[in-house]
Design a protein around this motif. Sequence first.
Motif, PDB file in Angstrom:
ATOM      1  N   MET A 125      -0.261   0.434   7.014  1.00  0.00           N
ATOM      2  CA  MET A 125      -0.811  -0.743   7.717  1.00  0.00           C
ATOM      3  C   MET A 125       0.213  -1.965   7.195  1.00  0.00           C
ATOM      4  O   MET A 125      -0.261  -3.194   7.578  1.00  0.00           O
ATOM      5  CB  MET A 125      -2.209  -1.022   7.169  1.00  0.00           C
ATOM      6  N   ASN A 126       1.155  -1.830   6.377  1.00  0.00           N
ATOM      7  CA  ASN A 126       1.733  -2.821   5.845  1.00  0.00           C
ATOM      8  C   ASN A 126       1.132  -3.782   5.232  1.00  0.00           C
ATOM      9  O   ASN A 126       1.219  -4.893   5.240  1.00  0.00           O
ATOM     10  CB  ASN A 126       2.891  -3.475   6.964  1.00  0.00           C
ATOM     11  N   MET A 127       0.202  -3.259   4.201  1.00  0.00           N
ATOM     12  CA  MET A 127      -0.935  -4.314   3.587  1.00  0.00           C
ATOM     13  C   MET A 127      -0.407  -4.161   1.946  1.00  0.00           C
ATOM     14  O   MET A 127      -0.205  -3.043   1.357  1.00  0.00           O
ATOM     15  CB  MET A 127      -2.038  -3.702   3.689  1.00  0.00           C
ATOM     16  N   SER A 128      -0.441  -5.291   1.700  1.00  0.00           N
ATOM     17  CA  SER A 128       0.005  -5.398   0.108  1.00  0.00           C
ATOM     18  C   SER A 128      -1.313  -4.797  -0.783  1.00  0.00           C
ATOM     19  O   SER A 128      -2.551  -4.957  -0.264  1.00  0.00           O
ATOM     20  CB  SER A 128       0.290  -6.736  -0.326  1.00  0.00           C
ATOM     21  N   ARG A 129      -1.222  -4.619  -1.949  1.00  0.00           N
ATOM     22  CA  ARG A 129      -2.415  -4.402  -2.740  1.00  0.00           C
ATOM     23  C   ARG A 129      -3.145  -5.565  -3.223  1.00  0.00           C
ATOM     24  O   ARG A 129      -4.408  -5.573  -3.313  1.00  0.00           O
ATOM     25  CB  ARG A 129      -1.802  -3.803  -4.382  1.00  0.00           C
ATOM     26  N   VAL A 130      -2.570  -6.770  -2.996  1.00  0.00           N
ATOM     27  CA  VAL A 130      -3.608  -7.871  -3.166  1.00  0.00           C
ATOM     28  C   VAL A 130      -4.311  -8.083  -1.752  1.00  0.00           C
ATOM     29  O   VAL A 130      -5.510  -8.460  -2.065  1.00  0.00           O
ATOM     30  CB  VAL A 130      -2.796  -9.197  -3.329  1.00  0.00           C
ATOM     31  N   GLU A 131      -3.913  -7.944  -0.675  1.00  0.00           N
ATOM     32  CA  GLU A 131      -4.724  -7.867   0.483  1.00  0.00           C
ATOM     33  C   GLU A 131      -5.583  -6.801   0.458  1.00  0.00           C
ATOM     34  O   GLU A 131      -6.924  -7.461   0.791  1.00  0.00           O
ATOM     35  CB  GLU A 131      -3.636  -7.825   1.860  1.00  0.00           C
ATOM     36  N   LEU A 132      -5.410  -5.657  -0.005  1.00  0.00           N
ATOM     37  CA  LEU A 132      -6.598  -4.590   0.116  1.00  0.00           C
ATOM     38  C   LEU A 132      -7.643  -4.810  -0.861  1.00  0.00           C
ATOM     39  O   LEU A 132      -8.710  -4.718  -0.701  1.00  0.00           O
ATOM     40  CB  LEU A 132      -5.679  -3.330  -0.347  1.00  0.00           C
ATOM     41  N   GLY A 133      -7.121  -5.672  -2.255  1.00  0.00           N
ATOM     42  CA  GLY A 133      -7.905  -5.862  -3.266  1.00  0.00           C
ATOM     43  C   GLY A 133      -9.102  -7.131  -2.497  1.00  0.00           C
ATOM     44  O   GLY A 133     -10.143  -6.825  -2.775  1.00  0.00           O
ATOM     45  N   ARG A 134      -8.454  -8.018  -2.003  1.00  0.00           N
ATOM     46  CA  ARG A 134      -9.328  -8.752  -1.218  1.00  0.00           C
ATOM     47  C   ARG A 134     -10.240  -8.307  -0.313  1.00  0.00           C
ATOM     48  O   ARG A 134     -11.590  -8.679  -0.119  1.00  0.00           O
ATOM     49  CB  ARG A 134      -8.491 -10.078  -0.419  1.00  0.00           C
ATOM     50  N   ASP A 175     -12.834   2.997   3.745  1.00  0.00           N
ATOM     51  CA  ASP A 175     -13.240   3.532   5.269  1.00  0.00           C
ATOM     52  C   ASP A 175     -13.529   2.636   6.231  1.00  0.00           C
ATOM     53  O   ASP A 175     -13.344   2.644   7.365  1.00  0.00           O
ATOM     54  CB  ASP A 175     -14.712   4.221   5.003  1.00  0.00           C
ATOM     55  N   GLN A 176     -13.838   1.099   5.823  1.00  0.00           N
ATOM     56  CA  GLN A 176     -13.997   0.097   6.581  1.00  0.00           C
ATOM     57  C   GLN A 176     -12.648  -0.577   6.869  1.00  0.00           C
ATOM     58  O   GLN A 176     -12.590  -1.041   8.167  1.00  0.00           O
ATOM     59  CB  GLN A 176     -15.072  -0.885   6.072  1.00  0.00           C
ATOM     60  N   VAL A 177     -11.858  -0.589   6.118  1.00  0.00           N
ATOM     61  CA  VAL A 177     -10.621  -1.231   6.194  1.00  0.00           C
ATOM     62  C   VAL A 177      -9.644  -0.440   7.040  1.00  0.00           C
ATOM     63  O   VAL A 177      -8.879  -0.901   7.935  1.00  0.00           O
ATOM     64  CB  VAL A 177     -10.228  -1.750   4.796  1.00  0.00           C
ATOM     65  N   PHE A 178      -9.417   0.749   6.609  1.00  0.00           N
ATOM     66  CA  PHE A 178      -8.536   1.639   7.220  1.00  0.00           C
ATOM     67  C   PHE A 178      -8.927   2.244   8.429  1.00  0.00           C
ATOM     68  O   PHE A 178     -10.158   2.694   8.510  1.00  0.00           O
ATOM     69  CB  PHE A 178      -8.005   2.823   6.379  1.00  0.00           C
ATOM     70  N   PRO A 179      -8.303   1.980   9.735  1.00  0.00           N
ATOM     71  CA  PRO A 179      -8.608   2.462  10.791  1.00  0.00           C
ATOM     72  C   PRO A 179      -8.921   4.062  10.928  1.00  0.00           C
ATOM     73  O   PRO A 179      -8.164   4.910  10.232  1.00  0.00           O
ATOM     74  CB  PRO A 179      -7.372   2.357  11.954  1.00  0.00           C
ATOM     75  N   ASN A 196      -3.377   8.617  -3.623  1.00  0.00           N
ATOM     76  CA  ASN A 196      -2.310   8.897  -2.802  1.00  0.00           C
ATOM     77  C   ASN A 196      -2.575   8.390  -1.401  1.00  0.00           C
ATOM     78  O   ASN A 196      -1.946   7.819  -0.740  1.00  0.00           O
ATOM     79  CB  ASN A 196      -1.764  10.194  -2.890  1.00  0.00           C
ATOM     80  N   GLU A 197      -3.829   9.044  -1.150  1.00  0.00           N
ATOM     81  CA  GLU A 197      -4.151   8.569   0.263  1.00  0.00           C
ATOM     82  C   GLU A 197      -4.461   6.912   0.709  1.00  0.00           C
ATOM     83  O   GLU A 197      -4.162   6.706   1.583  1.00  0.00           O
ATOM     84  CB  GLU A 197      -5.791   9.138   0.772  1.00  0.00           C
ATOM     85  N   VAL A 198      -5.069   6.235  -0.360  1.00  0.00           N
ATOM     86  CA  VAL A 198      -5.174   4.927  -0.269  1.00  0.00           C
ATOM     87  C   VAL A 198      -3.832   4.470  -0.181  1.00  0.00           C
ATOM     88  O   VAL A 198      -3.598   3.212   0.876  1.00  0.00           O
ATOM     89  CB  VAL A 198      -5.987   4.348  -1.584  1.00  0.00           C
ATOM     90  N   MET A 199      -2.845   4.652  -0.986  1.00  0.00           N
ATOM     91  CA  MET A 199      -1.598   4.162  -0.821  1.00  0.00           C
ATOM     92  C   MET A 199      -0.730   4.349   0.431  1.00  0.00           C
ATOM     93  O   MET A 199      -0.212   3.472   0.900  1.00  0.00           O
ATOM     94  CB  MET A 199      -0.666   4.623  -2.049  1.00  0.00           C
ATOM     95  N   LEU A 200      -0.939   5.637   0.953  1.00  0.00           N
ATOM     96  CA  LEU A 200      -0.499   6.137   2.309  1.00  0.00           C
ATOM     97  C   LEU A 200      -1.099   4.999   3.458  1.00  0.00           C
ATOM     98  O   LEU A 200      -0.387   4.653   4.237  1.00  0.00           O
ATOM     99  CB  LEU A 200      -0.684   7.545   2.568  1.00  0.00           C
ATOM    100  N   GLU A 201      -2.301   4.794   3.301  1.00  0.00           N
ATOM    101  CA  GLU A 201      -3.031   4.086   4.368  1.00  0.00           C
ATOM    102  C   GLU A 201      -2.558   2.619   4.162  1.00  0.00           C
ATOM    103  O   GLU A 201      -2.284   2.076   5.137  1.00  0.00           O
ATOM    104  CB  GLU A 201      -4.453   4.227   4.420  1.00  0.00           C
TER     105      GLU A 201
END
Length: 277
Positions: A32-41, A69-73, A23-28
Amino acid sequence: MTVELSPDDATDPGPSPLRNFGNEVMLERTRMNMSRVELGRAVVCGESLVAKIERGDRVPQREFAEGCDQVFPHGNGRFMRLWRIALRYAYPPWFWPYVELEKKATVLRMFNPVVIPGIVQTREYATAILREGRPKGLEDIVTARLDRQQILQRENPPRLWFVLHERVLRNIVGSEQVMRQQLLRLLQIAETLAHRVQIIPDNGRHRGPAGASPFVLMSFDEGADVVHVDGFPRGYVLAEPEDVTDADDAYDLLRALAMPLDESTELINSALKECYS
């Protein structure tokens, strides 16, 4: 080892720490208006795996939490903290006390007549071993087993002492290539000055304490030794002094029956050349 999931709404963080992590991953990600594909990359995994983690269907690997932890501010280690709690879902409740003790141990003396201990298994070997039990959530179980090996990377890792039966070297697990990589890993441990590997030779006769199950003697900076016995359907920890003394005596006998360190290393090398070259 099965990950138990509630049928409740995946956006509710209440049912389990595993769902809470997702849930925390999805919320962050949506913040950030980031797609799952973008987060996966960004964290080096596929879109489908991101979706499963967000739903609480998969235990994420350590690298996924570190990547978040690196990707999300303003992560500030939050996802690693949540991940450590979520990882419990890859272990059965009875095994978690052993994992906690293993983290604190300064010396691990292990006997196994069947397989190479999980603390040094390669991913392919662990997968092949665990698949035989037809478990649910195989990848989650493998993730949890391999993460235990992080204790060997810390500043003051525990010392390992293995006593293994020769059949462990020659019984094929997975494939010859899987065995080759696993024995190379075992050889690396055997050649590390802090660790010890001894092999009980297979001469066609029973050798060792009658009915001895795989077990681990754990020693600590403070406090008495304890024993973990690997049994079916579950393992158990023994802390009574007489039980620890019996295990200590059994381990001394097994070491006496085993080949010296140098000869054991030579036997591992021979098995590599004869069976898996």
